[in-house]
Design a protein around this motif. Structure first.
Motif, PDB file in Angstrom:
ATOM      1  N   ASP A  75       0.836  -1.197   0.000  1.00 48.14           N
ATOM      2  CA  ASP A  75       0.000   0.000   0.000  1.00 48.14           C
ATOM      3  C   ASP A  75       0.873   1.250   0.000  1.00 48.14           C
ATOM      4  O   ASP A  75       1.936   1.273   0.639  1.00 48.14           O
ATOM      5  CB  ASP A  75      -0.905   0.025   1.215  1.00 48.14           C
ATOM      6  CG  ASP A  75      -1.978  -1.052   1.174  1.00 48.14           C
ATOM      7  OD1 ASP A  75      -2.068  -1.772   0.159  1.00 48.14           O
ATOM      8  OD2 ASP A  75      -2.727  -1.180   2.161  1.00 48.14           O
ATOM      9  N   THR A  99      -3.579   5.287  -1.686  1.00 51.21           N
ATOM     10  CA  THR A  99      -4.689   5.831  -0.908  1.00 51.21           C
ATOM     11  C   THR A  99      -4.337   7.210  -0.382  1.00 51.21           C
ATOM     12  O   THR A  99      -3.472   7.337   0.502  1.00 51.21           O
ATOM     13  CB  THR A  99      -5.025   4.920   0.283  1.00 51.21           C
ATOM     14  OG1 THR A  99      -5.259   3.591  -0.188  1.00 51.21           O
ATOM     15  CG2 THR A  99      -6.234   5.436   1.039  1.00 51.21           C
ATOM     16  N   ARG A 101      -4.786  10.466   1.962  1.00 55.75           N
ATOM     17  CA  ARG A 101      -5.386  10.802   3.260  1.00 55.75           C
ATOM     18  C   ARG A 101      -4.984  12.225   3.631  1.00 55.75           C
ATOM     19  O   ARG A 101      -3.834  12.609   3.443  1.00 55.75           O
ATOM     20  CB  ARG A 101      -4.893   9.866   4.367  1.00 55.75           C
ATOM     21  CG  ARG A 101      -5.275   8.411   4.255  1.00 55.75           C
ATOM     22  CD  ARG A 101      -4.844   7.673   5.518  1.00 55.75           C
ATOM     23  NE  ARG A 101      -4.993   6.235   5.412  1.00 55.75           N
ATOM     24  CZ  ARG A 101      -4.680   5.380   6.385  1.00 55.75           C
ATOM     25  NH1 ARG A 101      -4.171   5.834   7.533  1.00 55.75           N
ATOM     26  NH2 ARG A 101      -4.831   4.082   6.228  1.00 55.75           N
TER      27      ARG A 101
END
Length: 796
Positions: A75, A99, A101
């Motif tokens: 990830d 991802t 954030r």
């Protein structure tokens, strides 16, 4: 691999549909996450992007990471102060597990939840070499020390806040993580060699990048500079088309996630290289997405009988979808090549066996041996089908109505020793005679067709179990989505009582699988079953999650019968003398899911534990399968330790139980390397690499009998626990017997219900007044057990 150099533009309707299907499948088949149970270490990269001006640096970093570590795809968490989602579109095209954030600042890399190890990078970095050594780090916060006045890293200067960090979250035990890297407590700092964060500013405009530099840091270096360092970075300033082509052209292993992400969708109007198509199909096949593999390969091989390897893969995937006629056609095409004929004939033998065509299966196996007399798979199928033909000529005279049908995995030859012991243990719960006179054997993988249904309905009842039959990728089929190959409409026409007995939900931590077909089949199975018992409470919980509320209470707890073997077989009484040995077992199926990046750590820790235990007992190795012996080979090669091997896969069931009964301790990674010795009254310690081991220990309220293979102090903990068992062995044995009482009580209660279904007498006699569980047969002093353990627990 052949270079894929076509333009990555919008694909054809078929390609777009295939890609959309894959994305949908990925969403519905996310990885099974049981890290809290297995202790598996989760790793992520983290990058803080302060503004949109740093996004090109992020993209260059991602390209460098993929091109220098093509088999790595962890990830990537991108922290940012609140940039729009669209700002990351370009980065998403470069990495499938990215991802974004929102974060208050770069110090938030210390606060990222959900991961055990965080490798913090910056947009000023490019990766030039392999990062394996960083992934193997297990302690502290690692970084290259801050440069001193001469530019050379100096540990006295602390660590920089604009470079690489490897953070082990468990070592940051203060409540509020530090605001910046230099504030990391000195006690947890781990210095890295400068090649893992080498400053480009040290090179100026003319010095070459030193050989061996893994990460090059351009912090504080003007982007207008030239020279060898900037040339090294410029290699990764590629557009999407050039990046995809460069990645696909790399030799060697590639991570499946990354390969799929960068190869699909195929560009419109181009014919992708056939080797690439087959590789992508193999990835889909490995993840259980057989329909996607068929879609890719079906188009690629249309009108191309000259692609035997592709036809073989296509045939196997069609078989997994239960499209057997089509599968046979493509596998026969694959036999035209001498290079692939043995493998294809082996698959054809398996296909014919699945369909009950034993003579055809034998013929295919023989044809494979004629192509290659050394082919082990064809030899095994020829032996199995020859034995079936011989056995079929000597069918017992027992009337079908007096038999029970048993659906299970029936291991043969060198197959898993646990799967050999288990079916006999299941039958022992119902009848003293476990042979063919009382039992009709139905291998779970065989298709239940009309003739098979008739045979099942002719029996007194059907018992399905035990074992981890709820597993999607062992002998996959499109009829049920789990290991019993029965279509829903055939299951609905089963007229005799059906009992699911001690089956396990065996999905691995991190394993992806599609739940739709399995969930539908599972619901039909529970609805049809008169008894539905799973072998641990973890499996009960997982299966209930997949059922509607109206069916969840039908799912009961039924321990694996191997765990109560002493109560099933009076020959398993406590031996007068035990051998002064400790047996170890390891498993290697799906090794990546078991060990992640920690196999080297596991091996070193086991070597330390074995050395410590050897002072108290002889340490030997118990191999349930030939593949298990990899541990012995690796241990000898890497650490100079040699263990004697007990090949359990060559032993009879009685010999397996006797070996486990006479040792002092078993340390096992396979489920039945724990449950079989436990059932024989032997203390066990589990090497937890699969949730089912932790589930079993939770059921007997002894979680301390397990150590995760990812445990940082695995060697010390294992040695401490093992030496404690050996030092007070009678107490450890008594504890095993004590734990068995509850399991036997639940089993007796469930068997009482099952006797109502089968109409069979109780092979163990009726319990005495006021006692649910008869006294264990192997230790007289156990009559003094606590009264609370003499009472049956509530029905789960």
């Amino acid at each position: 691999m052949t270079t894929h150099d076509s333009t990555p533009v919008a694909g054809s309707d078929a390609d777009t549909a295939a890609d959309t299907a894959f994305a949908s499948a990925s969403a519905s088949a996310s990885a099974d996450d049981r890290r809290a149970v297995t202790g598996k270490r989760r790793i992520a990269f983290a990058v803080y992007v302060a503004d949109v001006g740093r996004l090109p640096g992020l993209q260059t970093l991602l390209r460098s990471l993929a091109l220098t570590n093509p088999a790595l795809c962890e990830d990537v968490v991108v922290l940012h102060p609140g940039l729009p989602d669209a700002a990351f579109d370009a980065a998403h095209r470069l990495h499938p597990r990215l991802t974004p954030r929102t974060a208050a600042g770069p110090h938030e890399v210390f606060r990222i939840d959900g991961y055990d190890t965080v490798i913090a990078l910056t947009p000023a970095l490019v990766v030039l070499g392999r990062l394996d050594a960083l992934l193997r780090l297990r302690t502290g916060v690692a970084a290259v020390p801050r440069p001193g006045p001469d530019g050379v890293p100096d540990p006295r200067q602390g660590i920089p806040d604009d470079g690489l960090l490897v953070i082990q979250r468990q070592d940051l035990d203060h409540a509020v993580p530090p605001a910046a890297a230099p504030d990391v407590p000195e006690s947890v700092l781990v210095p890295l060699d400068s090649r893992y964060d080498f400053r480009a500013s040290r090179l100026g405009d003319d010095l070459a990048v030193p050989e061996g530099v893994v990460v090059l840091n351009f912090a504080g270096t003007p982007t207008t500079c030239a020279g060898p360092a900037h040339a090294a970075r410029a290699r990764f300033d590629l557009d999407d088309e050039a990046f995809r082509a460069a990645y696909l052209a790399l030799p060697g292993a590639k991570h499946p996630d990354l390969l799929l992400h960068l190869a699909l969708p195929f560009p419109d109007g181009s014919r992708p290289p056939i080797d690439l198509v087959r590789q992508l199909a193999e990835i889909h096949r490995g993840r259980g997405h057989h329909d996607l593999a068929v879609a890719l390969l079906g188009e690629a091989v249309a009108g191309r009988p000259d692609l035997p390897r592709c036809h073989e893969t296509l045939g196997v995937c069609l078989m997994a979808l239960s499209r057997y006629e089509e599968a046979e056609t493509h596998l026969l095409l694959a036999t035209a090549s001498p290079d692939f004929a043995p493998r294809a004939y082996g698959q054809l033998a398996r296909l014919a066996w699945l369909l009950g065509r034993t003579e055809d299966a034998r013929g295919y196996a023989l044809a494979g041996l004629e192509s290659d007399p050394t082919d082990a798979n064809c030899r095994a199928w020829y032996a199995r089908t020859s034995e079936m033909v011989t056995a079929g000529a000597a069918v017992p005279d027992a009337p079908p109505g007096e038999q029970l049908a048993h659906v299970a995995l029936f291991a043969e030859g060198d197959e898993n020793a646990g799967d050999k012991v288990l079916p006999e243990a299941v039958r022992s719960c119902f009848t003293t005679d476990t042979g063919p006179a009382r039992w009709h054997q139905q291998h779970a993988h065989l298709l239940v067709d009309e003739a098979g249904l008739e045979r099942l309905n002719a029996r007194r009842a059907v018992i399905v179990g035990g074992g981890g039959l709820f597993l999607p990728d062992t002998a996959p089929n499109g009829n049920s989505g789990w290991q019993w190959n029965i279509p829903d409409d055939v299951l609905a026409r089963l007229t005799v009582p059906l009992a699911v007995f001690a089956v396990g939900y065996n999905v691995f931590d991190g394993q992806r699988y599609r739940r739709e077909r399995f969930a539908a089949s599972l619901r039909a199975l529970v609805e049809r079953s008169a008894f539905f018992g799973l072998r641990n409470h973890g499996s009960v919980a997982r299966v209930r999650e997949l059922l509607p509320a109206s069916l969840r209470e039908k799912v009961r707890y039924q321990p694996c019968p191997t765990t109560v073997a002493r109560h099933l077989d009076p020959r398993l009484a406590e031996p007068a003398v035990r051998e002064d040995t400790v047996l170890i077992n390891c498993a290697y199926d799906r090794a990546g899911l078991r060990f992640g990046h920690d196999y080297g750590h596991f091996l070193a820790e086991m070597a330390a534990a074995i050395r410590a235990m050897s002072a108290a007992a002889e340490v030997r190795y118990a191999a349930h399968m030939p593949a298990d012996e990899r541990f012995v080979d690796d241990l000898r090669r890497e650490h100079g330790l040699t263990l004697p091997v007990e090949p359990l896969y060559l032993l009879s069931n009685d010999a397996i139980r006797d070996l486990y009964r006479r040792t002092r301790l078993v340390i096992g990674m396979r489920g039945h390397a724990g449950m079989i010795p436990f059932g024989c009254g032997t203390p066990v310690i589990s090497l937890v690499s699969h949730p089912k081991l932790a589930y079993f220990l939770a059921d007997i309220d002894r979680p301390d009998w397990g150590v995760s293979v990812h445990e940082r102090a695995l060697g010390a903990r294992l040695a401490e626990r093992a030496l404690a068992v050996l030092a007070d062995h009678p107490a450890a044995v008594a504890d095993v017997h004590d734990r068995q009482r509850a399991l036997w009580s639940v089993t007796r209660e469930n068997l009482a219900l099952l006797r109502e279904l089968t109409g069979l007498p109780d092979p163990f006699g009726e319990p005495g007044p006021g006692t649910v569980v008869p006294a264990p047969r192997s230790a007289a002093d156990e009559d003094r057990a606590a009264p609370s353990l003499r009472t049956a627990p509530p029905t789960p």
